[in-house]
Design a protein around this motif. Structure first.
Motif, PDB file in Angstrom:
ATOM      1  N   THR A  71     -13.174 -19.515 -10.838  1.00 56.13           N
ATOM      2  CA  THR A  71     -14.331 -20.051 -10.123  1.00 56.13           C
ATOM      3  C   THR A  71     -14.411 -21.561 -10.314  1.00 56.13           C
ATOM      4  O   THR A  71     -13.787 -22.141 -11.208  1.00 56.13           O
ATOM      5  CB  THR A  71     -15.628 -19.405 -10.635  1.00 56.13           C
ATOM      6  N   ILE A  72     -15.236 -22.199  -9.483  1.00 61.41           N
ATOM      7  CA  ILE A  72     -15.359 -23.652  -9.564  1.00 61.41           C
ATOM      8  C   ILE A  72     -16.011 -24.085 -10.862  1.00 61.41           C
ATOM      9  O   ILE A  72     -15.738 -25.167 -11.389  1.00 61.41           O
ATOM     10  CB  ILE A  72     -16.141 -24.182  -8.338  1.00 61.41           C
ATOM     11  N   ASP A  73     -16.884 -23.228 -11.445  1.00 61.78           N
ATOM     12  CA  ASP A  73     -17.558 -23.590 -12.686  1.00 61.78           C
ATOM     13  C   ASP A  73     -16.585 -23.768 -13.846  1.00 61.78           C
ATOM     14  O   ASP A  73     -16.869 -24.517 -14.785  1.00 61.78           O
ATOM     15  CB  ASP A  73     -18.600 -22.518 -13.056  1.00 61.78           C
ATOM     16  N   SER A  74     -15.422 -23.099 -13.790  1.00 58.52           N
ATOM     17  CA  SER A  74     -14.441 -23.224 -14.866  1.00 58.52           C
ATOM     18  C   SER A  74     -13.815 -24.611 -14.900  1.00 58.52           C
ATOM     19  O   SER A  74     -13.254 -25.014 -15.913  1.00 58.52           O
ATOM     20  CB  SER A  74     -13.355 -22.156 -14.724  1.00 58.52           C
ATOM     21  N   PHE A  75     -13.905 -25.361 -13.795  1.00 59.14           N
ATOM     22  CA  PHE A  75     -13.378 -26.724 -13.754  1.00 59.14           C
ATOM     23  C   PHE A  75     -14.435 -27.769 -14.119  1.00 59.14           C
ATOM     24  O   PHE A  75     -14.106 -28.935 -14.312  1.00 59.14           O
ATOM     25  CB  PHE A  75     -12.821 -27.032 -12.365  1.00 59.14           C
ATOM     26  N   TYR A  76     -15.684 -27.367 -14.155  1.00 54.41           N
ATOM     27  CA  TYR A  76     -16.781 -28.295 -14.469  1.00 54.41           C
ATOM     28  C   TYR A  76     -17.607 -27.762 -15.636  1.00 54.41           C
ATOM     29  O   TYR A  76     -18.818 -27.617 -15.552  1.00 54.41           O
ATOM     30  CB  TYR A  76     -17.683 -28.484 -13.238  1.00 54.41           C
ATOM     31  N   GLN A  77     -16.937 -27.460 -16.734  1.00 55.49           N
ATOM     32  CA  GLN A  77     -17.612 -26.869 -17.880  1.00 55.49           C
ATOM     33  C   GLN A  77     -18.380 -27.904 -18.692  1.00 55.49           C
ATOM     34  O   GLN A  77     -19.449 -27.618 -19.237  1.00 55.49           O
ATOM     35  CB  GLN A  77     -16.596 -26.156 -18.780  1.00 55.49           C
ATOM     36  N   GLU A  78     -17.838 -29.135 -18.808  1.00 55.08           N
ATOM     37  CA  GLU A  78     -18.461 -30.150 -19.649  1.00 55.08           C
ATOM     38  C   GLU A  78     -19.544 -30.935 -18.922  1.00 55.08           C
ATOM     39  O   GLU A  78     -20.470 -31.450 -19.550  1.00 55.08           O
ATOM     40  CB  GLU A  78     -17.404 -31.108 -20.184  1.00 55.08           C
ATOM     41  N   ILE A  79     -19.434 -31.060 -17.615  1.00 61.13           N
ATOM     42  CA  ILE A  79     -20.417 -31.803 -16.818  1.00 61.13           C
ATOM     43  C   ILE A  79     -20.879 -30.916 -15.668  1.00 61.13           C
ATOM     44  O   ILE A  79     -20.060 -30.276 -14.996  1.00 61.13           O
ATOM     45  CB  ILE A  79     -19.824 -33.102 -16.259  1.00 61.13           C
ATOM     46  N   ASN A  80     -22.158 -30.873 -15.432  1.00 57.99           N
ATOM     47  CA  ASN A  80     -22.711 -30.059 -14.351  1.00 57.99           C
ATOM     48  C   ASN A  80     -22.122 -30.497 -13.015  1.00 57.99           C
ATOM     49  O   ASN A  80     -22.123 -31.677 -12.675  1.00 57.99           O
ATOM     50  CB  ASN A  80     -24.243 -30.202 -14.324  1.00 57.99           C
ATOM     51  N   LYS A  81     -21.636 -29.525 -12.254  1.00 57.06           N
ATOM     52  CA  LYS A  81     -20.950 -29.849 -10.996  1.00 57.06           C
ATOM     53  C   LYS A  81     -21.880 -30.453  -9.959  1.00 57.06           C
ATOM     54  O   LYS A  81     -21.418 -31.075  -8.993  1.00 57.06           O
ATOM     55  CB  LYS A  81     -20.277 -28.602 -10.417  1.00 57.06           C
ATOM     56  N   SER A  82     -23.190 -30.316 -10.145  1.00 61.51           N
ATOM     57  CA  SER A  82     -24.128 -30.892  -9.174  1.00 61.51           C
ATOM     58  C   SER A  82     -24.029 -32.419  -9.143  1.00 61.51           C
ATOM     59  O   SER A  82     -24.372 -33.050  -8.138  1.00 61.51           O
ATOM     60  CB  SER A  82     -25.559 -30.466  -9.509  1.00 61.51           C
ATOM     61  N   ASN A  83     -23.524 -33.021 -10.249  1.00 54.79           N
ATOM     62  CA  ASN A  83     -23.333 -34.477 -10.277  1.00 54.79           C
ATOM     63  C   ASN A  83     -22.195 -34.930  -9.364  1.00 54.79           C
ATOM     64  O   ASN A  83     -22.071 -36.111  -9.058  1.00 54.79           O
ATOM     65  CB  ASN A  83     -23.054 -34.937 -11.703  1.00 54.79           C
ATOM     66  N   PHE A  84     -21.335 -33.971  -8.966  1.00 50.18           N
ATOM     67  CA  PHE A  84     -20.175 -34.280  -8.139  1.00 50.18           C
ATOM     68  C   PHE A  84     -20.369 -33.826  -6.686  1.00 50.18           C
ATOM     69  O   PHE A  84     -19.467 -33.968  -5.868  1.00 50.18           O
ATOM     70  CB  PHE A  84     -18.927 -33.598  -8.716  1.00 50.18           C
ATOM     71  N   ASN A 111     -20.993 -43.526 -12.764  1.00 51.50           N
ATOM     72  CA  ASN A 111     -20.187 -43.175 -13.927  1.00 51.50           C
ATOM     73  C   ASN A 111     -20.856 -42.021 -14.651  1.00 51.50           C
ATOM     74  O   ASN A 111     -22.045 -42.100 -14.998  1.00 51.50           O
ATOM     75  CB  ASN A 111     -20.049 -44.370 -14.882  1.00 51.50           C
ATOM     76  N   ILE A 112     -20.085 -40.956 -14.855  1.00 50.96           N
ATOM     77  CA  ILE A 112     -20.593 -39.776 -15.553  1.00 50.96           C
ATOM     78  C   ILE A 112     -19.665 -39.518 -16.727  1.00 50.96           C
ATOM     79  O   ILE A 112     -18.533 -39.040 -16.543  1.00 50.96           O
ATOM     80  CB  ILE A 112     -20.655 -38.545 -14.625  1.00 50.96           C
ATOM     81  N   GLN A 113     -20.131 -39.868 -17.926  1.00 49.41           N
ATOM     82  CA  GLN A 113     -19.309 -39.808 -19.127  1.00 49.41           C
ATOM     83  C   GLN A 113     -18.023 -40.622 -18.865  1.00 49.41           C
ATOM     84  O   GLN A 113     -18.074 -41.809 -18.617  1.00 49.41           O
ATOM     85  CB  GLN A 113     -19.028 -38.359 -19.518  1.00 49.41           C
ATOM     86  N   LEU A 114     -16.844 -39.967 -18.877  1.00 50.56           N
ATOM     87  CA  LEU A 114     -15.595 -40.677 -18.653  1.00 50.56           C
ATOM     88  C   LEU A 114     -15.152 -40.633 -17.189  1.00 50.56           C
ATOM     89  O   LEU A 114     -14.065 -41.094 -16.833  1.00 50.56           O
ATOM     90  CB  LEU A 114     -14.486 -40.097 -19.542  1.00 50.56           C
ATOM     91  N   GLU A 115     -15.987 -40.056 -16.318  1.00 53.60           N
ATOM     92  CA  GLU A 115     -15.658 -39.930 -14.904  1.00 53.60           C
ATOM     93  C   GLU A 115     -16.258 -41.097 -14.127  1.00 53.60           C
ATOM     94  O   GLU A 115     -17.452 -41.391 -14.250  1.00 53.60           O
ATOM     95  CB  GLU A 115     -16.205 -38.618 -14.331  1.00 53.60           C
ATOM     96  N   ALA A 116     -15.423 -41.785 -13.330  1.00 50.78           N
ATOM     97  CA  ALA A 116     -15.887 -42.864 -12.464  1.00 50.78           C
ATOM     98  C   ALA A 116     -15.749 -42.402 -11.017  1.00 50.78           C
ATOM     99  O   ALA A 116     -14.636 -42.227 -10.524  1.00 50.78           O
ATOM    100  CB  ALA A 116     -15.099 -44.140 -12.704  1.00 50.78           C
ATOM    101  N   LEU A 117     -16.865 -42.181 -10.329  1.00 53.56           N
ATOM    102  CA  LEU A 117     -16.848 -41.661  -8.958  1.00 53.56           C
ATOM    103  C   LEU A 117     -17.154 -42.787  -7.974  1.00 53.56           C
ATOM    104  O   LEU A 117     -18.150 -43.503  -8.114  1.00 53.56           O
ATOM    105  CB  LEU A 117     -17.881 -40.540  -8.800  1.00 53.56           C
ATOM    106  N   ILE A 118     -16.268 -42.941  -6.981  1.00 55.18           N
ATOM    107  CA  ILE A 118     -16.470 -43.931  -5.917  1.00 55.18           C
ATOM    108  C   ILE A 118     -16.291 -43.195  -4.586  1.00 55.18           C
ATOM    109  O   ILE A 118     -15.264 -43.308  -3.919  1.00 55.18           O
ATOM    110  CB  ILE A 118     -15.461 -45.098  -6.027  1.00 55.18           C
ATOM    111  N   PRO A 119     -17.297 -42.428  -4.155  1.00 58.23           N
ATOM    112  CA  PRO A 119     -17.141 -41.556  -2.984  1.00 58.23           C
ATOM    113  C   PRO A 119     -17.412 -42.229  -1.635  1.00 58.23           C
ATOM    114  O   PRO A 119     -17.384 -41.557  -0.606  1.00 58.23           O
ATOM    115  CB  PRO A 119     -18.171 -40.451  -3.248  1.00 58.23           C
ATOM    116  N   ASN A 120     -17.682 -43.539  -1.626  1.00 59.28           N
ATOM    117  CA  ASN A 120     -17.997 -44.190  -0.351  1.00 59.28           C
ATOM    118  C   ASN A 120     -16.768 -44.780   0.327  1.00 59.28           C
ATOM    119  O   ASN A 120     -16.876 -45.559   1.258  1.00 59.28           O
ATOM    120  CB  ASN A 120     -19.038 -45.282  -0.562  1.00 59.28           C
ATOM    121  N   THR A 121     -15.581 -44.407  -0.147  1.00 64.73           N
ATOM    122  CA  THR A 121     -14.348 -44.940   0.420  1.00 64.73           C
ATOM    123  C   THR A 121     -13.446 -43.782   0.865  1.00 64.73           C
ATOM    124  O   THR A 121     -13.952 -42.717   1.220  1.00 64.73           O
ATOM    125  CB  THR A 121     -13.646 -45.846  -0.622  1.00 64.73           C
TER     126      THR A 121
END
Length: 554
Positions: free
Chosen positions: A2-15, A42-52
């Motif tokens: 399931t998708i939750d197994s890939f987002y165990q440390e950070i809530n997937k709603s942030n993505f 920036n979410i912990q060590l994740e840097a998201l730039i979704p506007n490109t």
């Protein structure tokens, strides 16, 4: 999984981005719920730039988890949208994102989706680092299990199948921060590899990067270098180094008449008469060598019935290459009935001599411009090139072989015929079980676009059966025969700007990727392959190996 197994440390709603709103055979579109979801964060060590564009997403579908890549982001143009954006009311703006479906997750591996695809209202999330690493590790379509001498798949002590080791850190992935591309050798070379790029685009740098990984991993490579720029790239422990005309020679005994016709560029039908004169001159010199004479054969006034059978009976192909122009002069004879000798004799003919002047000048030019006087020898040498190649292809040899052809490849036809000679010998003599890569730099120097035979074409068609894998570089795909292009499965494409050259590769790439080829910076390239899940945008870093390819300042 399931998708939750890939987002165990950070809530997937942030993505979260939005939902699928349109589905096509080639792609799909995401309706983003509001403009604020495209903000950089920036979410912990994740840097998201979704506007490109050029980032990865995961789609949670009833058929499974799909991975896609964003290639388009847009906001509908209207007065209300413009007003909302000006006033900062992002919740009233609904961007639209186009994605290409790359595959479907099967456990921890991404596989081809086949006929499956996403559906309307499926939720879409920005892929996190865990998903991106899963994608990178799944980019190769084939596993390539290792086999023993009996053709059986190897099994390790734990009972698992042994797979081919990867060439690590070949290039840096542009689409994935801090990730390097590692591929199995057969992923690159299973259907041969061609590097394309204009001057100063990074073509030689990427070629040396791949060669570096091959040599360091213990793979054998036969390098043919027309310019000498790789002459100090490999240590003596890694490769035996040859310079044609200095420590590697070819005996005229090993060369047939067809080679000489091609070498002097007399293979066209209109040159058939000149080719015949050349063949007669070579036959005369072979006769002279067979009887121990060191000069040319003077046919004038000699009996045809006495001399010609002797010439025809010579089986050795040895002759003194340096006497060729002088011998052609003495081939200007015709058969004439002589009452004194009771038969036909050779008599000098002025018209034939005048017709041979062009050939005499051409052969003389080739001997000077191609610097081959020291390369072709009459007697068998300890440094015979073919012997060196035979030892390289044998199982007992573990080293690579570097051949510098810069002294003898100044002329197009001369260089092409020598490469054809080498490649034909490689194909015919390869009987060992050890595979190797044949690297030829600037292959456009040695091929003609209409060529349908020859050593390179034969290796492109049949080499893989014998464990010979081509690795070629060229400045223009238009200069490579279509037969060879059709046999290549992997391309590393650097900057190309000419319209006709772009057309030659347009079937290899997506239209959106093709448009980027013009703008690639030095070292940047696109890798496209039948053995990869998708085209990859990569950057090749310079290796620590010596490479004489610097452009001098004007």
């Amino acid at each position: 999984m399931t998708i939750d197994s890939f987002y165990q440390e950070i809530n997937k709603s942030n993505f979260y981005l939005g939902m699928i709103s349109q589905v096509y055979r080639e792609n799909a579109y995401i309706q983003v719920e509001n403009l604020s979801l495209l903000n950089h964060r920036n979410i912990q060590l994740e840097a998201l730039i979704p506007n490109t564009i050029n980032y990865f997403v995961v789609i949670d579908s009833i058929q499974g988890l799909f991975v896609g890549e964003v290639y388009q982001s847009r906001v509908n143009s209207s007065d209300s949208v413009h007003t909302a954006m000006q006033s900062g009311k992002k919740d009233n703006v609904f961007p639209e994102i186009g994605i290409e479906i790359l595959g479907i997750l099967n456990g921890n591996k991404l596989t081809s989706a086949g006929f499956k695809t996403v559906g309307i209202m499926d939720k879409v999330y920005v892929a996190n680092q865990f998903l991106i690493k899963t994608f990178v590790n799944s980019i190769e379509l084939n596993e390539y299990p290792v086999k023993n001498s009996k053709g059986e798949i190897k099994i390790d002590e734990s009972g698992k199948i042994v797979y081919q080791n990867k060439l690590t850190n070949i290039a840096k992935l542009n689409e994935v921060d801090s990730n390097y591309l590692s591929l199995k050798p057969n992923t690159l070379f299973d259907r041969h590899l061609l590097v394309i790029g204009t001057t100063n685009s990074g073509k030689s740098t990427s070629a040396l990067s791949v060669l570096d990984k091959l040599v360091l991993s213990g793979k054998k490579v036969l390098v043919i270098d027309p310019t000498g720029e790789y002459c100090d790239s490999f240590s003596d422990d890694e490769a035996e180094k040859l310079l044609l005309g200095e420590n590697a020679f070819i005996s005229t005994e090993d060369i047939d008449d067809l080679f000489w016709v091609n070498f002097f560029n007399l293979s066209d039908s209109e040159d058939s008469g000149k080719a015949a004169v050349l063949a007669n001159a070579i036959s005369s010199l072979r006769f002279q060598n067979s009887i121990g004479e060191t000069g040319v054969l003077i046919k004038e006034h000699q009996s045809v019935s006495s001399l010609q059978p002797k010439i025809n009976s010579v089986t050795s192909r040895k002759f003194d290459f340096n006497l060729l122009t002088e011998q052609i002069k003495h081939e200007a004879v015709k058969q004439k009935l002589s009452k004194e000798k009771g038969g036909y004799c050779f008599e000098r003919d002025g018209n034939l001599y005048n017709a041979s002047i062009w050939l005499i000048k051409k052969v003389g030019y080739f001997l000077k411009s191609s610097l081959v006087n020291d390369f072709f020898v009459t007697n068998t040498s300890d440094d015979n090139l073919f012997d060196k190649i035979d030892y390289f292809t044998s199982d007992e040899n573990k080293k690579s072989l570097y051949i510098n052809t810069s002294k003898v490849s100044k002329s197009g036809s001369a260089g092409a015929s020598i490469i054809n000679l080498i490649t034909n010998h490689v194909l015919e003599s390869k009987v060992s079980a050890t595979p190797f890569v044949l690297f030829i730099d600037e292959v456009h120097r040695y091929t003609r676009v209409y060529e349908e035979d020859g050593g390179l074409v034969s290796i492109a068609r049949e080499g893989r059966k014998k464990g010979i894998f081509l690795f070629l570089t060229t400045q223009s795909p238009k200069d490579v025969p279509k037969i060879i292009l059709g046999q290549v499965g992997t391309f590393i494409i650097h900057r190309i700007t000419h319209y006709e050259e772009l057309r030659a590769i347009e079937n290899l790439l997506q239209p959106s990727t093709l448009s980027q080829i013009r703008k690639l910076a030095q070292g940047e390239s696109v890798i496209t392959s039948i053995n990869l899940l998708k085209d990859l945008h990569v950057y090749f870093e310079k290796t620590n190996r010596i490479h004489y390819n610097e452009t001098p300042l004007l």
